[in-house]
Design a protein around this motif. Structure first.
Motif, mmCIF file in Angstrom:
data_model
loop_
_atom_site.group_PDB
_atom_site.id
_atom_site.type_symbol
_atom_site.label_atom_id
_atom_site.label_comp_id
_atom_site.label_asym_id
_atom_site.label_seq_id
_atom_site.Cartn_x
_atom_site.Cartn_y
_atom_site.Cartn_z
ATOM 1 N N HIS A 83 0.845 -1.190 0.000
ATOM 2 C CA HIS A 83 0.000 0.000 0.000
ATOM 3 C C HIS A 83 0.884 1.245 0.000
ATOM 4 C CE1 HIS A 83 -2.946 3.039 1.141
ATOM 5 N NE2 HIS A 83 -2.111 3.399 2.109
ATOM 6 N N ARG A 84 0.489 2.221 -0.804
ATOM 7 C CA ARG A 84 1.215 3.505 -0.801
ATOM 8 C C ARG A 84 0.204 4.615 -1.067
ATOM 9 N NH1 ARG A 84 4.527 6.376 -4.723
ATOM 10 N NH2 ARG A 84 4.101 4.719 -6.241
ATOM 11 N N SER A 85 0.283 5.686 -0.301
ATOM 12 C CA SER A 85 -0.591 6.831 -0.518
ATOM 13 C C SER A 85 0.240 8.111 -0.531
ATOM 14 C CB SER A 85 -1.670 6.916 0.569
ATOM 15 O OG SER A 85 -1.094 7.177 1.832
ATOM 16 N N ILE A 86 -0.149 9.007 -1.405
ATOM 17 C CA ILE A 86 0.507 10.304 -1.550
ATOM 18 C C ILE A 86 -0.573 11.375 -1.451
ATOM 19 C CG2 ILE A 86 1.852 11.806 -3.068
ATOM 20 C CD1 ILE A 86 2.952 9.264 -4.390
ATOM 21 N N ASP A 87 -0.402 12.315 -0.554
ATOM 22 C CA ASP A 87 -1.373 13.380 -0.350
ATOM 23 C C ASP A 87 -0.596 14.680 -0.167
ATOM 24 O OD1 ASP A 87 -3.594 14.860 0.068
ATOM 25 O OD2 ASP A 87 -4.178 13.911 1.957
ATOM 26 N N GLY A 88 -0.522 15.468 -1.233
ATOM 27 C CA GLY A 88 0.290 16.680 -1.175
ATOM 28 C C GLY A 88 -0.384 17.850 -1.845
ATOM 29 N N ASN A 89 -0.154 19.035 -1.305
ATOM 30 C CA ASN A 89 -0.661 20.244 -1.931
ATOM 31 C C ASN A 89 0.266 20.681 -3.051
ATOM 32 O OD1 ASN A 89 -3.013 20.664 -0.376
ATOM 33 N ND2 ASN A 89 -1.744 21.378 1.332
ATOM 34 N N GLN A 90 -0.293 21.341 -4.052
ATOM 35 C CA GLN A 90 0.456 21.797 -5.214
ATOM 36 C C GLN A 90 0.571 23.324 -5.178
ATOM 37 O OE1 GLN A 90 1.719 19.252 -7.494
ATOM 38 N NE2 GLN A 90 1.106 18.294 -5.569
ATOM 39 N N PHE A 91 1.662 23.833 -5.734
ATOM 40 C CA PHE A 91 1.967 25.249 -5.591
ATOM 41 C C PHE A 91 2.374 25.857 -6.917
ATOM 42 C CE2 PHE A 91 5.439 22.443 -4.361
ATOM 43 C CZ PHE A 91 6.402 22.783 -5.297
ATOM 44 N N SER A 92 2.330 27.159 -6.962
ATOM 45 C CA SER A 92 2.838 27.941 -8.094
ATOM 46 C C SER A 92 3.818 28.967 -7.558
ATOM 47 C CB SER A 92 1.701 28.653 -8.835
ATOM 48 O OG SER A 92 0.828 27.729 -9.443
ATOM 49 N N CYS A 93 4.879 29.176 -8.309
ATOM 50 C CA CYS A 93 5.935 30.077 -7.845
ATOM 51 C C CYS A 93 6.223 31.121 -8.918
ATOM 52 C CB CYS A 93 7.201 29.270 -7.529
ATOM 53 S SG CYS A 93 8.586 30.300 -7.007
ATOM 54 N N ALA A 94 6.329 32.371 -8.499
ATOM 55 C CA ALA A 94 6.677 33.472 -9.403
ATOM 56 C C ALA A 94 7.719 34.341 -8.719
ATOM 57 C CB ALA A 94 5.441 34.272 -9.785
ATOM 58 N N GLY A 95 8.964 33.899 -8.785
ATOM 59 C CA GLY A 95 10.037 34.666 -8.172
ATOM 60 C C GLY A 95 9.959 34.650 -6.664
ATOM 61 N N ALA A 96 9.769 35.825 -6.081
ATOM 62 C CA ALA A 96 9.759 35.932 -4.619
ATOM 63 C C ALA A 96 8.406 35.592 -4.021
ATOM 64 C CB ALA A 96 10.159 37.347 -4.211
ATOM 65 N N SER A 98 4.772 33.052 -3.925
ATOM 66 C CA SER A 98 4.247 31.722 -4.243
ATOM 67 C C SER A 98 2.830 31.621 -3.710
ATOM 68 C CB SER A 98 5.129 30.636 -3.624
ATOM 69 O OG SER A 98 5.194 30.777 -2.221
ATOM 70 N N LYS A 99 2.065 30.680 -4.266
ATOM 71 C CA LYS A 99 0.677 30.524 -3.866
ATOM 72 C C LYS A 99 0.190 29.134 -4.223
ATOM 73 C CE LYS A 99 -1.135 32.259 -8.240
ATOM 74 N NZ LYS A 99 -2.049 33.222 -8.905
ATOM 75 N N MET A 100 -1.006 28.831 -3.815
ATOM 76 C CA MET A 100 -1.642 27.581 -4.184
ATOM 77 C C MET A 100 -1.848 27.550 -5.699
ATOM 78 S SD MET A 100 -5.418 26.166 -3.029
ATOM 79 C CE MET A 100 -6.265 27.473 -3.923
ATOM 80 N N ASN A 101 -1.586 26.363 -6.307
ATOM 81 C CA ASN A 101 -1.824 26.203 -7.735
ATOM 82 C C ASN A 101 -3.333 26.236 -7.984
ATOM 83 O OD1 ASN A 101 -2.257 24.988 -10.350
ATOM 84 N ND2 ASN A 101 -0.136 24.297 -10.268
ATOM 85 N N PRO A 105 -4.961 22.237 -7.184
ATOM 86 C CA PRO A 105 -4.540 22.632 -5.836
ATOM 87 C C PRO A 105 -3.906 21.510 -5.026
ATOM 88 C CG PRO A 105 -6.923 22.476 -5.987
ATOM 89 C CD PRO A 105 -6.404 22.372 -7.385
ATOM 90 N N TYR A 106 -4.189 20.249 -5.368
ATOM 91 C CA TYR A 106 -3.564 19.182 -4.601
ATOM 92 C C TYR A 106 -3.452 17.905 -5.433
ATOM 93 C CZ TYR A 106 -8.219 17.146 -3.826
ATOM 94 O OH TYR A 106 -9.458 16.581 -4.000
ATOM 95 N N LEU A 107 -2.586 17.015 -4.981
ATOM 96 C CA LEU A 107 -2.372 15.711 -5.613
ATOM 97 C C LEU A 107 -2.688 14.635 -4.590
ATOM 98 C CD1 LEU A 107 -1.191 13.678 -7.715
ATOM 99 C CD2 LEU A 107 1.053 14.113 -6.690
ATOM 100 N N TYR A 141 -5.520 14.435 -9.770
ATOM 101 C CA TYR A 141 -4.622 15.536 -10.103
ATOM 102 C C TYR A 141 -5.314 16.334 -11.200
ATOM 103 C CZ TYR A 141 -0.230 18.021 -10.985
ATOM 104 O OH TYR A 141 0.735 18.991 -11.124
ATOM 105 N N GLY A 142 -6.166 17.244 -10.799
ATOM 106 C CA GLY A 142 -7.029 17.938 -11.737
ATOM 107 C C GLY A 142 -8.327 17.175 -11.928
ATOM 108 N N THR A 143 -8.253 15.939 -12.403
ATOM 109 C CA THR A 143 -9.384 15.026 -12.495
ATOM 110 C C THR A 143 -8.956 13.676 -11.922
ATOM 111 O OG1 THR A 143 -8.754 14.325 -14.719
ATOM 112 C CG2 THR A 143 -10.298 16.160 -14.555
ATOM 113 N N ARG A 144 -9.943 12.836 -11.583
ATOM 114 C CA ARG A 144 -9.614 11.535 -10.998
ATOM 115 C C ARG A 144 -9.571 10.455 -12.069
ATOM 116 N NH1 ARG A 144 -8.649 9.473 -6.427
ATOM 117 N NH2 ARG A 144 -9.273 11.352 -5.264
ATOM 118 N N PHE A 145 -8.464 9.717 -12.078
ATOM 119 C CA PHE A 145 -8.282 8.578 -12.971
ATOM 120 C C PHE A 145 -8.032 7.350 -12.111
ATOM 121 C CE2 PHE A 145 -5.451 5.674 -15.250
ATOM 122 C CZ PHE A 145 -6.166 5.467 -16.423
ATOM 123 N N SER A 146 -8.807 6.274 -12.334
ATOM 124 C CA SER A 146 -8.666 5.052 -11.551
ATOM 125 C C SER A 146 -8.551 3.863 -12.487
ATOM 126 C CB SER A 146 -9.876 4.855 -10.626
ATOM 127 O OG SER A 146 -10.034 5.956 -9.747
#
Length: 361
Positions: A83-96, A98-101, A105-107, A141-146
């Protein structure tokens, strides 16, 4: 029994925990490993200063369980669960800054794999196996694929005489994939295969291994793939070999059906119009053991694949897509040297060269 506990922590509120237990009781042995990974954020350098990346935390978990039972001298049973699970928030960066993508917004990903394997004729010249597996994964990740892939693999063998060992096998695999956002549910792919191989030892130092495999795909029909290998051992420390084989590889469910539309023109998109790969590969090489500590291996190889399946990114890096290459040729060589300096130390040194030519027309 043996138990190991590993706890470590680091920058950015990073915490890792792992517990491993293994042991045996009579003919039964087991291995269990569990891990937890946590991180609150991370920092990056920009214009000489350290910046905190917003929305960069993640929580990952894993479990690996294996149970083995030696039923008798020639039979065994193995159960494996991963079993393996990954639960992480995604981000956007513009120089100095950064914010939520805003597009993704999450993976979230979950992998649950299980298999049970029955081994028979263990310890003989041609052992056999019967295996059932059931692997499930889901990705948001954007949409769900199973997709769920399950199957049965069977292999058996017989030593016909001191010179010939025959191996036969069959496979049945089926995948079931869904992505409601792109308009499909329970897309099923079924594949069946059978193969036959003979190992012929002759003239004391030579071994010839011919084989053939037939695959039937619910979308692409039936394909035959012959192969052959020749080995020569002039002495117990030296081996020369040559291999040739036809190649056939059908697109996976991910290749055909994955559809991750992240919005704003971003995404990863499969291709239901893909064709299976076909072609041939060949190699020529040698292995030599100088002494108990030093060995060398060398090989040259070549392949020619039609309709090679490859994933790409668009020119503006907005999305990924998959397509067939008309023809892909590869050739190259590898050299590796191994030295075991002592019971505690060993090192490997190697060099490989690959030349790739593609024809997209």
């Amino acid at each position: 029994d043996k138990t190991m506990v590993d706890i470590n922590t680091g920058s950015w509120k990073n915490h890792n925990y792992e517990v491993v237990n293994q042991g045996n009781q009579g003919d039964v042995s087991w291995f269990v490993a569990g891990n937890i990974q946590r991180q609150a954020y991370f920092k990056y350098k920009y214009a000489g200063s350290s910046q905190r990346m917003e929305h960069s935390d993640y929580n990952n978990n894993g479990l690996n369980f294996q149970l083995n039972d030696k039923l008798n001298e020639h039979e065994s049973l193995r159960l494996t669960v991963i079993h393996r699970s990954i639960d992480g928030n995604q981000f956007s960066c513009a120089g100095a800054s950064s914010k939520m993508n805003s597009y993704t917004p999450y993976l979230n990903e979950i992998f649950n794999n299980a298999s049970i394997t029955y081994g028979f004729k263990n310890g003989t010249a041609a052992p056999g196996t019967l295996r059932y597996f059931n692997n499930y994964k889901t990705s948001m990740y954007g949409t769900r694929f199973s997709t769920r892939l399950q199957g049965v693999d069977y292999q058996n063998g017989w030593q016909l005489d001191p010179e010939h060992t025959l191996i036969v096998g069959t496979e049945w695999h089926q995948s079931d994939s869904s992505n409601k956002n792109s308009g499909y549910v329970e897309r099923i792919i079924t594949t069946q295969a059978a193969y036959l191989q003979d190992t012929w030892q002759f003239a004391n130092k030579w071994t010839f291994v011919p084989g053939i495999r037939v695959d039937h795909h619910s979308n692409f029909g039936t394909h035959w793939s012959p192969k052959a290998a020749l080995n020569f051992r002039p002495d117990e420390n030296t081996q020369f070999y040559a291999n040739w084989g036809r190649v056939y590889k059908a697109p996976t469910a991910d290749d055909l059906f994955y559809w991750g539309d992240y919005g704003g023109g971003f995404g990863m998109f499969g291709n239901p119009q893909l064709r299976p790969e076909s072609g041939w590969t060949q190699s020529l090489g040698m292995n030599h053991l100088f002494d108990t500590r030093n060995s060398i291996s060398m090989s040259i190889f070549q392949s020619n694949i039609h309709d090679a399946i490859r994933w790409y990114t668009s020119d503006n890096w907005n999305h990924g897509y998959v397509s067939n290459i008309n023809r892909e040729k590869k050739r190259g060589f590898e050299v590796a040297f191994k030295n075991k300096t002592s019971t505690q130390w060993a090192f490997d040194a190697g060099y490989s060269y690959i030349r790739r030519e593609i024809d997209t027309k």
